[in-house]
Design an enzyme around this catalytic site. Structure first.
Site, PDB file in Angstrom:
ATOM      1  N   GLU A 163      19.146  56.205  -9.814  1.00 28.21           N
ATOM      2  CA  GLU A 163      17.709  55.949  -9.729  1.00 28.21           C
ATOM      3  C   GLU A 163      17.095  55.431 -11.033  1.00 28.21           C
ATOM      4  O   GLU A 163      16.248  56.090 -11.648  1.00 28.21           O
ATOM      5  CB  GLU A 163      16.977  57.217  -9.284  1.00 28.21           C
ATOM      6  CG  GLU A 163      17.379  57.687  -7.904  1.00 28.21           C
ATOM      7  CD  GLU A 163      16.564  58.865  -7.400  1.00 28.21           C
ATOM      8  OE1 GLU A 163      16.542  59.082  -6.166  1.00 28.21           O
ATOM      9  OE2 GLU A 163      15.942  59.569  -8.223  1.00 28.21           O
ATOM     10  N   GLU A 359      22.235  60.154  -1.915  1.00 27.87           N
ATOM     11  CA  GLU A 359      21.372  61.333  -1.825  1.00 27.87           C
ATOM     12  C   GLU A 359      20.541  61.253  -0.551  1.00 27.87           C
ATOM     13  O   GLU A 359      20.006  60.195  -0.222  1.00 27.87           O
ATOM     14  CB  GLU A 359      20.394  61.452  -3.010  1.00 27.87           C
ATOM     15  CG  GLU A 359      21.005  61.872  -4.323  1.00 27.87           C
ATOM     16  CD  GLU A 359      19.953  62.058  -5.411  1.00 27.87           C
ATOM     17  OE1 GLU A 359      18.782  62.344  -5.077  1.00 27.87           O
ATOM     18  OE2 GLU A 359      20.296  61.911  -6.589  1.00 27.87           O
TER      19      GLU A 359
END
Length: 454
Positions: A163, A359
């Site tokens: 991220e 995720e």
């Protein structure tokens, strides 16, 4: 047809969120250590100094994973455990910790998936300019080479960055996360450029040590989903998903799939970046793009939710208002299972690489009940709905290689501290006792059935 026979049924954690032992084993100081020490930055003054004590209890945690039938464990390596100052002398205690963790995983036939960077930048590098300093490309490559060399016989699956939108956008534009800076758009775009170059340099470094390594990259995205399955709304949702937001507030301009993935996977910035950002764009040299666009084996994506898109009055895509009463998690994230269909589908159609969901999960108000168990039926329903949509994507021809539940266990949830619980394993932070939740037992059955029990 559904999930592949060799599908990676996994779960994930991050170093600062679970390891603890922040001052042990030769680990260096990080931006998150420093951020947590600043009053008012993290919920109730919480920090990751002890976290889940995974550093000392990893064997117990590996046994729990084996009990659940987990096929792959995605964890991050703390850069400052390997290189306390970010560069220079290697910390052998840190090397030994991750070696023992990997060996324990392999003994249980659990595939290690190593994420090189999950937000915990060594503080020594931050004060040298961090991601604004062009030297960060070489710093990260040195670190990647050190890791790959140390574990070349134990691990073959790597993710470079987790991220990047968050550690640049939330960390250095809005200041919500570590290191807590509020920098200009020009500075943020320069960091974006450097991070993607560092990614490419790391891929080269890993391949120099492990030629047959499987390497990926894990941005995140909030998925644009069509309001209905009309061809027009599907087209508009896809258009919006890859567009660059033009809003100036906060870090909105960094939340772009194409900005963070086109250079890495297509070897070019999206053309609209130049018209939107103008003089704030970094100097983009051909050799920079060549470095960013190293061949990858899979494209990972963290996906939790999305939003609906329809045609506006002018025919252009617009976001639909959130429906009244739409289910949401404790993090106030909307429950939108279809994001795990449209996200992988759109990403695969654009980038043509195997997809790994690195995720997916939810925060839930989990407690130990009177019977000594944790009955998190809402999480089971959430994961079931999302996995059905991911299976649908696979059935529609999207090459889905793996899925990692966030998270193995409750942990330090960044600025939320220990107030949010994402785990399939409950953690009592006072005693560090682990209790497998109902969702963990449910996931074990899904794994055993290879997804057919959904």
């Amino acid at each position: 047809m559904g999930f592949r026979d060799d599908f990676l049924w996994g779960t994930a954690t991050a170093a600062y969120q679970v390891e603890g032992a922040a001052k042990a084993g030769g680990r260096g100081y990080t931006v998150w250590d420093d951020f947590c020490a600043r009053p008012g930055k993290v919920y109730d003054g919480h920090n990751g100094e002890e976290a889940c004590d995974h550093y000392r209890r990893f064997r117990e945690d590996v046994d729990l994973m084996a009990e659940l039938g987990i096929k792959s464990y995605r964890f991050s390596i703390a850069w400052s455990r390997i290189l306390p100052d970010g560069t220079g002398k290697v910390n052998e205690e840190g090397i030994r910790f991750y070696r023992e963790l990997m060996e324990a995983l392999l003994e249980k036939n659990i595939k290690p998936c190593v994420t090189l960077f999950h937000w915990d930048l060594p503080f020594a590098l931050y004060i040298r300019g961090g991601w604004q300093n062009p030297d960060c490309v070489n710093w990260f490559a040195q670190y990647a080479r050190t890791v790959a060399h140390a574990y070349r016989e134990l691990v073959s699956m790597f993710i470079t960055f987790n991220e990047p939108q968050c550690f640049v956008g939330l960390g250095q534009v809005t200041g919500e996360h570590a290191p807590g800076d509020r920098l200009s758009r020009r500075s943020a775009l320069l960091m974006t450029h450097h991070v993607m170059m560092a990614h490419g340099a790391a891929v080269q470094a890993i391949r120099s040590e492990i030629p047959n390594a499987s390497i990926g990259y894990a941005p995140t995205s909030t998925v644009a989903c069509p309001l209905d399955e009309s061809q027009e709304n599907i087209r508009l949702a896809k258009e919006m998903y890859f567009s660059i937001p033009q809003e100036e507030q906060d870090s909105n301009y960094l939340w772009s799939v194409s900005m963070w993935s086109d250079p890495v996977l297509l070897g070019r910035y999206p053309q609209e970046a130049y018209s939107i950002y103008g003089a704030d764009m970094p100097d983009v040299r051909p050799q920079d793009l060549e470095l960013m666009a190293q061949p990858l084996d899979f494209y990972a994506q963290n996906i939790y939710h999305g939003y609906q898109v329809k045609a506006g009055p002018d025919g252009k895509p617009v976001r639909c208002d959130r429906k009244q009463g739409l289910p949401k998690t404790c993090m106030d994230w909307p429950v939108m299972p279809e994001s795990l269909y449209w996200g992988p589908k759109f990403l695969y159609e654009r980038y043509h690489l195997p997809i790994v969901i690195s995720e997916n999960g939810m925060s839930n108000p989990d407690v130990i009940c009177l019977d000594g168990k944790v009955h998190d039926s809402y999480r089971i329903d959430f994961l079931n709905r999302y996995l059905l949509q991911l299976r649908r994507a696979a059935e529609d021809g999207v090459d889905i290689r793996g899925y990692y539940v966030w998270s193995l266990m409750d942990n330090f949830e960044w600025t939320k501290g220990y107030s949010e619980r994402f785990g399939m394993v409950h953690v009592d932070y006072e005693t560090q006792k682990r209790t497998i939740k109902d969702s963990g037992r449910w996931y074990a059955k899904v794994i055993e059935s290879r997804g057919t029990s959904l």
